[in-house]
Scaffold this motif. Structure first.
Motif, PDB file in Angstrom:
ATOM      1  N   LEU A  50       0.825  -1.208   0.000  1.00 48.15           N
ATOM      2  CA  LEU A  50       0.000   0.000   0.000  1.00 48.15           C
ATOM      3  C   LEU A  50       0.861   1.261   0.000  1.00 48.15           C
ATOM      4  CD1 LEU A  50      -2.840   1.335   0.328  1.00 48.15           C
ATOM      5  CD2 LEU A  50      -2.447   1.218   2.797  1.00 48.15           C
ATOM      6  N   HIS A  51       1.857   1.305   0.877  1.00 43.87           N
ATOM      7  CA  HIS A  51       2.651   2.522   1.011  1.00 43.87           C
ATOM      8  C   HIS A  51       3.567   2.768  -0.197  1.00 43.87           C
ATOM      9  CE1 HIS A  51       5.003  -0.829   2.521  1.00 43.87           C
ATOM     10  NE2 HIS A  51       6.113  -0.116   2.419  1.00 43.87           N
ATOM     11  N   HIS A  52       3.715   1.751  -1.090  1.00 48.11           N
ATOM     12  CA  HIS A  52       4.530   1.919  -2.295  1.00 48.11           C
ATOM     13  C   HIS A  52       3.717   2.399  -3.490  1.00 48.11           C
ATOM     14  CE1 HIS A  52       8.223   0.272  -0.672  1.00 48.11           C
ATOM     15  NE2 HIS A  52       7.612  -0.832  -0.276  1.00 48.11           N
ATOM     16  N   ASN A  53       2.387   2.484  -3.351  1.00 43.69           N
ATOM     17  CA  ASN A  53       1.542   2.747  -4.519  1.00 43.69           C
ATOM     18  C   ASN A  53       0.491   3.829  -4.278  1.00 43.69           C
ATOM     19  OD1 ASN A  53       2.396   0.643  -6.587  1.00 43.69           O
ATOM     20  ND2 ASN A  53       2.079  -0.629  -4.764  1.00 43.69           N
ATOM     21  N   PRO A  54       0.938   5.052  -4.008  1.00 38.46           N
ATOM     22  CA  PRO A  54      -0.035   6.130  -3.790  1.00 38.46           C
ATOM     23  C   PRO A  54      -0.883   6.415  -5.046  1.00 38.46           C
ATOM     24  CG  PRO A  54       2.206   7.014  -3.991  1.00 38.46           C
ATOM     25  CD  PRO A  54       2.332   5.536  -3.869  1.00 38.46           C
ATOM     26  N   ASN A  55      -0.318   6.197  -6.228  1.00 44.43           N
ATOM     27  CA  ASN A  55      -1.088   6.453  -7.446  1.00 44.43           C
ATOM     28  C   ASN A  55      -2.273   5.506  -7.592  1.00 44.43           C
ATOM     29  OD1 ASN A  55       0.353   8.662  -8.530  1.00 44.43           O
ATOM     30  ND2 ASN A  55       1.925   7.310  -9.381  1.00 44.43           N
ATOM     31  N   LEU A  56      -2.120   4.263  -7.147  1.00 49.33           N
ATOM     32  CA  LEU A  56      -3.230   3.316  -7.206  1.00 49.33           C
ATOM     33  C   LEU A  56      -4.321   3.716  -6.211  1.00 49.33           C
ATOM     34  CD1 LEU A  56      -4.433   0.740  -8.394  1.00 49.33           C
ATOM     35  CD2 LEU A  56      -3.276  -0.551  -6.588  1.00 49.33           C
ATOM     36  N   VAL A  57      -3.916   4.122  -5.007  1.00 46.58           N
ATOM     37  CA  VAL A  57      -4.906   4.579  -4.025  1.00 46.58           C
ATOM     38  C   VAL A  57      -5.631   5.812  -4.538  1.00 46.58           C
ATOM     39  CG1 VAL A  57      -5.240   5.426  -1.673  1.00 46.58           C
ATOM     40  CG2 VAL A  57      -3.563   3.614  -2.115  1.00 46.58           C
ATOM     41  N   TYR A  58      -4.894   6.727  -5.179  1.00 45.78           N
ATOM     42  CA  TYR A  58      -5.503   7.925  -5.751  1.00 45.78           C
ATOM     43  C   TYR A  58      -6.560   7.537  -6.800  1.00 45.78           C
ATOM     44  CZ  TYR A  58      -5.832  12.526  -8.011  1.00 45.78           C
ATOM     45  OH  TYR A  58      -6.302  13.717  -8.526  1.00 45.78           O
ATOM     46  N   ALA A  59      -6.194   6.620  -7.706  1.00 46.14           N
ATOM     47  CA  ALA A  59      -7.138   6.188  -8.743  1.00 46.14           C
ATOM     48  C   ALA A  59      -8.339   5.492  -8.141  1.00 46.14           C
ATOM     49  CB  ALA A  59      -6.424   5.264  -9.734  1.00 46.14           C
ATOM     50  N   LEU A  60      -8.100   4.739  -7.077  1.00 49.00           N
ATOM     51  CA  LEU A  60      -9.189   4.028  -6.383  1.00 49.00           C
ATOM     52  C   LEU A  60     -10.166   5.024  -5.754  1.00 49.00           C
ATOM     53  CD1 LEU A  60      -9.927   1.021  -5.603  1.00 49.00           C
ATOM     54  CD2 LEU A  60      -8.756   1.461  -3.450  1.00 49.00           C
ATOM     55  N   LEU A  61      -9.629   6.051  -5.115  1.00 45.54           N
ATOM     56  CA  LEU A  61     -10.484   7.062  -4.492  1.00 45.54           C
ATOM     57  C   LEU A  61     -11.228   7.891  -5.540  1.00 45.54           C
ATOM     58  CD1 LEU A  61      -8.029   8.304  -1.706  1.00 45.54           C
ATOM     59  CD2 LEU A  61     -10.071   6.885  -1.390  1.00 45.54           C
ATOM     60  N   TYR A  62     -10.556   8.191  -6.631  1.00 47.67           N
ATOM     61  CA  TYR A  62     -11.165   9.018  -7.690  1.00 47.67           C
ATOM     62  C   TYR A  62     -12.363   8.314  -8.319  1.00 47.67           C
ATOM     63  CZ  TYR A  62     -11.344  12.217 -11.673  1.00 47.67           C
ATOM     64  OH  TYR A  62     -11.745  13.147 -12.610  1.00 47.67           O
ATOM     65  N   LYS A  63     -12.302   6.975  -8.384  1.00 50.11           N
ATOM     66  CA  LYS A  63     -13.389   6.197  -8.990  1.00 50.11           C
ATOM     67  C   LYS A  63     -14.109   5.326  -7.954  1.00 50.11           C
ATOM     68  CE  LYS A  63     -12.871   7.165 -13.461  1.00 50.11           C
ATOM     69  NZ  LYS A  63     -13.963   7.652 -14.343  1.00 50.11           N
ATOM     70  N   ARG A  64     -14.188   5.813  -6.717  1.00 51.14           N
ATOM     71  CA  ARG A  64     -14.742   4.961  -5.664  1.00 51.14           C
ATOM     72  C   ARG A  64     -16.212   4.625  -5.877  1.00 51.14           C
ATOM     73  NH1 ARG A  64     -13.051   9.651  -3.032  1.00 51.14           N
ATOM     74  NH2 ARG A  64     -14.677  11.148  -2.443  1.00 51.14           N
TER      75      ARG A  64
END
Length: 634
Positions: free
Chosen positions: A547-561
């Motif tokens: 999780l802590h290595h992939n802020p861009n994936l979390v960002y994309a996940l939140l943007y399309k939640r």
């Protein structure tokens, strides 16, 4: 053919060919052979000219098939060739052009005739034509029954013993091509050929001791990619950059063998024809692949396959296992370089697959390389240009990725390799991206292509399996790669909703009409839901382990939640959605606390801080959903 024969139109009336195929028996010591073998020939440069050659020689070949049982001239021609090959090595060292030229021409004729015999009769009948010697009808000598074996052994020794020089290139090429033609009986059998005379001779008896040397020589021919000598460097006037006549004949057979051999079948899209700078390398590779895939004998395994499975690096000083007499050593660095350079050829891709799958020494060496991008990028290009490739080339490239992604070290290292200016990726300019992110982009693109075009469940499953293998090791995903992961989920979600709506409408319509059969929407839903679940598990695996290595994936996940809302209460996804919902809720709360009108940079900063703050025990509960796919090979 004689010294004066130089065009296809003259062949049917050529006096030497007419005598060879006629009713007169010709002794091995007859001066006729010197006259017959002193020919030059204008090379066919395309399939149309090749067809003209076959049509022009039909009468000659039919005549030989009819008369050979009484004349034995085919056997005499073969014996003339065998007698001349005994001095080939010395002739090469002494630069005896004339002797090598005539030996080459004899083999040229043998291969052309062999192709006709294979096309027209069963193997058992062809074997009889090798045994006829006496002038009296259909008689033969018992001590000549192994002339096929003697010819096969001679060809193998020619390949492994004759030094590759400008004056020997053509005869080495013809020897390899003739072996390919010998093995082409498989073309005329729908089932796998398990009992073949040529297979028996190649895997037993006099040919067996040469197994490892032949495989090693064929591999080095592929590695070296020696170009055909330019015109004027040898005596063969008929040769040109377009290739020899025999090469054209044998190459046609080899291409057909390749189609059957790779399970592409007759209806498969043909591979794009690559310009072959080294015909010897191409034919050697084809022969190697066919030999390695011959069916095991009832009493012994295929020795060529054993040799492929067990050879080692020249720098490996460990002892060979006594159980395998066919092991040998080869330079792995040179082999790796050649494989990286030749992946536009589906034959080279199959060789790479075979080595990774069957030879643990090669697999270990390749996975330890620090320049894996030289191998992986050409494989990704194959998948990227899926529209231009035949199906078996795409499948092999995908299985190679699947094998590589089974290794955790590979999955970590590909995210550390940074590539610049990927010009062949046209959807978006990629000035700088990790090899791992590029791999994800290409695999997702392949999935999306498959969803709209081929709809092949096998391709879907293996693409997702490769992503699943890598997911726990995702590191610093490029923002575009992260977006494409969520975009693929969005596409699957829309497809799921569409099929669900169709199923609902169909069910309503059936209430008013009992006679109309219902489409099987349940099966379509099951397939889509299976793919959606795999995607959710891939996302889960990444969130759990990195999780802590992939802020861009979390960002994309939140943007399309909002995409995930409909699956929160779905019985097929409820367990996995609890975990994704945990991550979405946690980070959404932190963003709300930070206030509105946040920039992209500020959001990413909050995500990075939140990844550190998120309690590890809460994420640890997700580990049960980590998945790993393993390839299943025959």
């Amino acid at each position: 053919m004689g010294a004066n024969s130089s065009s296809i139109s003259e062949l049917p009336e050529n006096e030497y060919l007419k005598r060879l195929s006629g009713t007169e028996s010709i002794s091995e010591n007859d001066p006729f052979w010197n006259q017959l073998l002193s020919f030059s020939f204008t090379t066919p440069t395309n399939s149309a000219e090749l067809k003209l050659l076959e049509e022009a020689t039909i009468s000659v070949c039919k005549s030989l098939v009819e008369n050979n049982p009484r004349t034995g001239n085919l056997g005499a021609l073969i014996k003339v060739f065998l007698s001349r090959t005994k001095e080939l090595k010395i002739s090469a060292e002494c630069q005896n052009h004339l002797f090598i030229w005539q030996a080459h021409n004899a083999l040229f004729l043998i291969c052309c005739l062999l192709k006709v015999f294979i096309c027209q009769m069963p193997e058992e009948e062809m074997q009889l034509h090798f045994t006829y010697e006496e002038k009296s009808s259909v008689t033969f000598q018992a001590d000549s029954e192994d002339l096929i074996e003697e010819l096969l052994c001679c060809l193998i020794k020619l390949i492994i013993d004759i030094p590759l020089l400008d004056i020997t290139y053509e005869i080495s090429l013809e020897a390899v091509s003739t072996l390919v033609v010998f093995l082409s009986y498989q073309l005329y059998h729908k089932e796998i050929l398990r009992h073949s005379i040529s297979h028996k001779y190649l895997m037993h008896g006099r040919c067996l001791p040469y197994t490892s040397r032949l495989v090693k020589t064929l591999l080095y021919n592929f590695i070296r990619q020696e170009k055909r000598p330019p015109p004027g460097t040898h005596i063969f006037q008929q040769q040109s950059d377009g290739g020899g006549l025999l090469y054209g004949l044998a190459s046609g057979v080899a291409t057909g063998l390749w189609t059957v051999f790779t399970l592409g079948g007759v209806g498969s899209k043909p591979a794009p024809q690559q310009e072959q700078s080294s015909p010897l390398a191409s034919q050697s590779l084809l022969l190697l692949l066919v030999l390695a895939n011959l069916t095991d004998a009832p009493d012994s395994p295929n020795p060529y396959k054993q040799a492929i499975m067990s050879f080692k690096n020249t720098q490996d000083n460990t002892a060979f296992p006594s159980s395998n007499p066919h092991a040998f050593q080869i330079n792995f660095n040179s082999l790796y370089t050649a494989l990286c350079d030749q992946q536009k050829s589906d034959q080279a891709t199959l060789l790479l697959y075979m080595l990774l799958h069957q030879n643990s020494n090669v697999r270990t060496y390749m996975l330890a390389r620090t320049d894996m991008e030289n191998l992986v990028v050409p494989i990704l290009e194959i998948l990227y240009h899926v529209e231009e490739r035949n199906s078996h080339h795409v499948y092999m490239a995908l299985i190679i990725l699947l094998i590589l992604t089974e290794d955790d070290g590979f999955n970590r290292s590909i995210h550390e390799v940074i590539l610049k200016n990927i010009t062949w990726y046209s959807e978006r300019v990629l000035t700088e991206i990790s090899l791992g992110s590029l791999l994800i982009l290409v695999v997702i693109r392949t999935i999306q292509y498959n969803m709209t075009r081929t709809r092949d469940k096998y391709l879907h499953t293996n693409c997702l399996a490769a992503l699943a293998n890598m997911s726990a090791q995702f590191r610093s995903l490029h923002q575009y790669a992260a977006q494409r992961i969520i975009s693929l989920f969005s596409l699957l979600s829309k497809k799921h909703n569409k099929v669900l709506e169709q199923a609902t409408q169909s069910l309503r319509g059936s209430l008013s009409s009992d006679d109309v059969p219902l489409p099987d929407y349940a099966q379509d839903l099951n397939v889509i839901e299976e793919v959606i679940r795999m995607m959710l598990e891939i996302i889960n695996s990444c969130l759990t382990n990195s999780l802590h290595h992939n802020p861009n994936l979390v960002y994309a996940l939140l943007y399309k939640r909002d995409l995930f809302e409909q699956f929160r209460t779905h019985p097929s996804f409820q367990d996995i959605m609890q975990n994704i919902d945990l991550v979405i809720t946690f980070f959404s709360s932190r963003l709300q606390q930070a206030g509105a009108e946040l920039s992209v940079e500020r959001v990413l900063e909050i995500i990075k801080q939140g990844a550190v703050a998120l309690p590890k025990d809460r994420l640890r509960a997700l580990s049960q959903f980590q998945i790993l796919w393993r390839t299943q090979h025959q």
